[in-house]
Write a protein that holds these residues in place. Structure first.
Motif, PDB file in Angstrom:
ATOM      1  N   UNK A 210      38.692  28.985  41.306  1.00 31.03           N
ATOM      2  CA  UNK A 210      37.907  30.258  41.605  1.00 31.03           C
ATOM      3  C   UNK A 210      37.709  30.216  41.212  1.00 31.03           C
ATOM      4  N   UNK A 211      37.017  30.543  40.323  1.00 30.03           N
ATOM      5  CA  UNK A 211      36.155  30.835  39.454  1.00 30.03           C
ATOM      6  C   UNK A 211      34.613  30.402  39.660  1.00 30.03           C
ATOM      7  N   UNK A 212      33.914  31.461  39.594  1.00 30.79           N
ATOM      8  CA  UNK A 212      32.307  30.964  39.774  1.00 30.79           C
ATOM      9  C   UNK A 212      31.326  31.947  38.852  1.00 30.79           C
ATOM     10  N   UNK A 213      30.639  31.632  37.964  1.00 30.09           N
ATOM     11  CA  UNK A 213      30.181  31.671  36.294  1.00 30.09           C
ATOM     12  C   UNK A 213      28.826  32.246  37.217  1.00 30.09           C
ATOM     13  N   UNK A 214      28.292  31.973  38.229  1.00 27.29           N
ATOM     14  CA  UNK A 214      27.644  32.319  38.672  1.00 27.29           C
ATOM     15  C   UNK A 214      27.341  33.977  39.584  1.00 27.29           C
ATOM     16  N   UNK A 215      28.767  34.248  40.211  1.00 26.34           N
ATOM     17  CA  UNK A 215      29.616  35.400  40.293  1.00 26.34           C
ATOM     18  C   UNK A 215      29.016  36.471  39.020  1.00 26.34           C
ATOM     19  N   UNK A 216      29.701  35.887  38.333  1.00 29.50           N
ATOM     20  CA  UNK A 216      30.392  36.787  36.808  1.00 29.50           C
ATOM     21  C   UNK A 216      28.779  36.925  36.247  1.00 29.50           C
ATOM     22  N   UNK A 217      27.745  36.432  36.373  1.00 25.60           N
ATOM     23  CA  UNK A 217      26.354  36.374  35.804  1.00 25.60           C
ATOM     24  C   UNK A 217      25.986  37.725  36.863  1.00 25.60           C
ATOM     25  N   UNK A 218      25.924  37.567  38.184  1.00 23.42           N
ATOM     26  CA  UNK A 218      25.706  38.595  38.875  1.00 23.42           C
ATOM     27  C   UNK A 218      25.967  39.933  38.819  1.00 23.42           C
ATOM     28  N   UNK A 219      27.787  40.345  39.192  1.00 26.16           N
ATOM     29  CA  UNK A 219      27.884  40.904  38.470  1.00 26.16           C
ATOM     30  C   UNK A 219      27.962  42.048  37.083  1.00 26.16           C
ATOM     31  N   UNK A 220      27.058  41.096  36.558  1.00 26.69           N
ATOM     32  CA  UNK A 220      27.319  41.779  34.483  1.00 26.69           C
ATOM     33  C   UNK A 220      26.044  42.468  34.395  1.00 26.69           C
ATOM     34  N   UNK A 221      25.029  41.274  36.005  1.00 29.92           N
ATOM     35  CA  UNK A 221      23.297  42.094  35.325  1.00 29.92           C
ATOM     36  C   UNK A 221      23.036  43.015  36.634  1.00 29.92           C
ATOM     37  N   UNK A 222      23.590  43.356  37.541  1.00 30.51           N
ATOM     38  CA  UNK A 222      23.310  44.874  38.580  1.00 30.51           C
ATOM     39  C   UNK A 222      23.956  46.406  38.020  1.00 30.51           C
ATOM     40  N   UNK A 223      23.179  46.702  38.215  1.00 29.73           N
ATOM     41  CA  UNK A 223      22.979  48.042  37.369  1.00 29.73           C
ATOM     42  C   UNK A 223      22.422  48.108  36.251  1.00 29.73           C
ATOM     43  N   UNK A 224      21.691  47.348  35.911  1.00 32.95           N
ATOM     44  CA  UNK A 224      21.721  46.824  34.571  1.00 32.95           C
ATOM     45  C   UNK A 224      23.183  47.069  33.551  1.00 32.95           C
ATOM     46  N   UNK A 225      23.893  46.628  34.290  1.00 33.99           N
ATOM     47  CA  UNK A 225      24.989  45.700  32.817  1.00 33.99           C
ATOM     48  C   UNK A 225      25.889  47.547  32.876  1.00 33.99           C
ATOM     49  N   UNK A 226      26.483  47.950  33.758  1.00 30.23           N
ATOM     50  CA  UNK A 226      27.127  49.035  34.462  1.00 30.23           C
ATOM     51  C   UNK A 226      28.190  49.102  34.943  1.00 30.23           C
ATOM     52  N   UNK A 227      28.323  48.723  35.484  1.00 28.42           N
ATOM     53  CA  UNK A 227      29.585  47.728  36.532  1.00 28.42           C
ATOM     54  C   UNK A 227      30.701  47.104  35.348  1.00 28.42           C
ATOM     55  N   UNK A 228      31.670  47.300  35.717  1.00 28.29           N
ATOM     56  CA  UNK A 228      33.188  46.670  35.184  1.00 28.29           C
ATOM     57  C   UNK A 228      33.336  45.441  35.435  1.00 28.29           C
ATOM     58  N   UNK A 229      34.069  45.018  35.943  1.00 28.27           N
ATOM     59  CA  UNK A 229      34.969  43.506  35.888  1.00 28.27           C
ATOM     60  C   UNK A 229      35.983  43.183  34.891  1.00 28.27           C
ATOM     61  N   UNK A 230      36.858  42.762  36.041  1.00 30.48           N
ATOM     62  CA  UNK A 230      38.857  42.183  35.335  1.00 30.48           C
ATOM     63  C   UNK A 230      39.018  42.026  36.684  1.00 30.48           C
ATOM     64  N   UNK A 231      39.551  40.048  35.647  1.00 35.93           N
ATOM     65  CA  UNK A 231      40.422  39.060  36.155  1.00 35.93           C
ATOM     66  C   UNK A 231      41.421  40.027  36.289  1.00 35.93           C
TER      67      UNK A 231
END
Length: 532
Positions: A210-231
């Motif tokens: 249920x994990x996608x590396x493309x989604x993780x890269x997209x979130x990391x690249x959004x808004x210059x890396x200002x977003x935070x992600x938690x599993x």
């Protein structure tokens, strides 16, 4: 002349009931005899017609025959009139097209010619001109509609960056028949763009699936890396504590990870007791982490937290658990055991500093090859991930076959599966146990067709439902960690490259959320021990 009290004609109740009983018995007897009679009889009652003794029978029959004849003549006239109008309409359209081609350079002559043609048509048949005008307008509207639709598709493809179509050329709408994949992708991107923190919900039984590396890269690249992600590792009560601890250690090498029990298990589900990891405790820890991050940002507006993930991983249940901790209503977001309950963007306000955004679950694209066998296996994998609603499962047998392959690697889990359905030892037919397994399940669960033939499709659906609800135990083990170390040279020493950068990001983000408890205190030591 009779003198005295007249005799009543009413029937006694005893005699009336006797007549009713005898009549009912006679009707039952007739019905039984009718069932035994092999001769076919129509259930519709036959029209008795007009009695022969009726004085005006001949006159009535003559009137009926005359009405039938007039009706047939009217139908023939309407058919002939429609045919003539169609022929005249085609002729008028040909004349108008020829007149427009001949008088294209002279506008005044063209208008006069059109007026004369229309006047001529009105005199002969006004419906033909109206029909020709309607056809011309319909053709023009269809061309404009097609052009607008193509332009919208091009804009959507450019906006979504290829998420609407798989690499093998098949559209993602084939995965979800009841809704548009592009619409879901659009809502998903809206959630990511509007969120300050993204909670990526994973299924504890198969986090990598249920994990996608493309989604993780997209979130990391959004808004210059200002977003935070938690599993968020949901459904932890369906895996044993050692497996859960191993997955937490593995996932915390990439992003901060929190275990969560968002809802109560389904009836008769096989669960594990994690002691301190309760529904209340895990949801309160997640809420405190989000509040800590909101206070550290010191923004005048509220912090928006987006929930993303595969269908039926428990995204709406996470929101309901957080809302319940705040004293809100239990049904903040509709939930269900099947996939596809959430179909649109939904916003839930916890307090003045926190807003949650619920998104519909989508199957993120993968890079598997597009061969027929791989398509069947991919479909079976999605069925086991509960990402396909039961109504859209065409053939559940491959999913059961894949489930048996996974459980056969562990003798204990396979023995528990056989114990759930109380089956005898399975037989191998050309190395295949799926057919015998489904036959036995169909007999145990009463999934039989005509003549007692086992219904394998119904039995496979029952197995998939039991797997979805946790009545069948099964999970995947985390992959073994291999430290990738770049070889040292004379100019540069040995470094861990991206692993070290990701570890630094995890530590910084964990400090922002102040993740404590839930195996969070010893997280850094465990990760260091696993990597060294």
């Amino acid at each position: 002349m009779k003198v005295g009290k007249p005799k009543s004609k009413r029937v006694p109740v005893r005699l009336r009931n006797k007549i009713e009983k005898s009549s009912a018995a006679k009707q039952r007897k007739n019905r039984k005899e009718a069932k035994k009679n092999p001769q076919w009889r129509s259930k519709t009652k036959k029209d008795p017609g007009i009695p022969n003794l009726f004085p005006f029978k001949d006159k009535i029959l003559a009137e009926i025959e005359e009405k039938r004849r007039l009706k047939e003549e009217e139908a023939a006239q309407r058919k002939q009139l429609a045919k003539e109008q169609r022929l005249r309409g085609e002729t008028v359209m040909d004349i108008e097209e020829g007149a427009e081609d001949d008088l294209e350079d002279d506008d005044l002559l063209e208008e006069e010619s059109e007026d004369e043609d229309s006047m001529h048509v009105d005199e002969s048949n006004p419906m033909a001109a109206l029909l020709a005008s309607a056809k011309a307008r319909a053709t023009e509207f269809e061309k404009q509609k097609t052009h607008d639709g193509d332009a919208m598709d091009e804009d959507d493809d450019a906006e979504f960056g290829g998420f609407g179509e798989e690499e093998d050329g098949t559209t993602a709408a084939s995965v979800r028949k009841d809704s548009s994949r592009k619409a879901f992708d659009k809502v998903y991107k809206q959630v990511v763009e509007a969120s300050d923190v993204v909670l990526y919900v994973l299924d504890a039984r198969d986090p990598e699936g249920t994990r996608s590396k493309e989604v993780e890269q997209m979130v990391m690249a959004a808004d210059g890396g200002s977003k935070r992600m938690i599993f968020i590792l949901n459904k932890i009560d369906l895996v044993p504590p050692p497996v859960l601890r191993s997955w937490l250690v593995h996932l915390r090498r990439s992003f901060p990870t929190l275990p969560l029990r968002a809802s109560k298990p389904a009836p008769n589900a096989k669960t594990f007791d994690h002691k301190e990891l309760t529904i209340k405790g895990t949801s309160e820890t997640l809420f405190k982490a989000l509040k800590t991050f909101a206070e550290s940002r010191q923004l005048k507006r509220s912090i928006k937290v987006g929930i993303i993930g595969y269908p039926n991983v428990g995204k709406s249940s996470v929101i309901n658990a957080l809302a319940l901790r705040m004293g809100g209503r239990t049904g903040a977001c509709p939930v269900g055991a099947e996939a596809g309950v959430t179909t649109s963007l939904r916003e839930v306000k916890l307090d003045n500093k926190l807003k949650l955004l619920d998104s519909p679950g989508i199957v993120f694209p993968n890079k598997a090859e597009g061969s027929k066998s791989n398509k069947v296996e991919e479909r079976a994998r999605l069925v086991l991930l509960n990402a396909v609603p039961p109504k859209e499962i065409d053939d559940p047998v491959p999913a059961v076959n894949l489930l048996l392959k996974r459980l056969s690697t562990s003798p204990d889990l396979f023995a528990k599966l056989v114990e759930v359905y109380d089956l005898p030892p399975l037989h191998h037919v050309n190395g295949d146990t799926t057919t015998d397994f489904l036959v036995q399940v169909a007999r145990k669960r009463g999934r039989l067709g005509k003549g007692g033939v086992p219904n394998l499709h119904s039995a496979a659906l029952a197995v998939v439902t039991d797997w979805r609800d946790g009545r069948i135990q099964g999970w995947t083990d985390p992959p073994k960690h291999v430290a990738t170390v770049v070889k040292s040279s004379k100019t540069a020493p040995a470094t861990k490259g991206v692993v070290g950068d990701q570890k630094k990001i995890v530590k910084e983000w964990s400090a922002e959320f102040k993740l404590e408890g839930l195996w969070g205190d010893d997280e850094s030591t465990e990760v260091d021990a696993m990597e060294t």
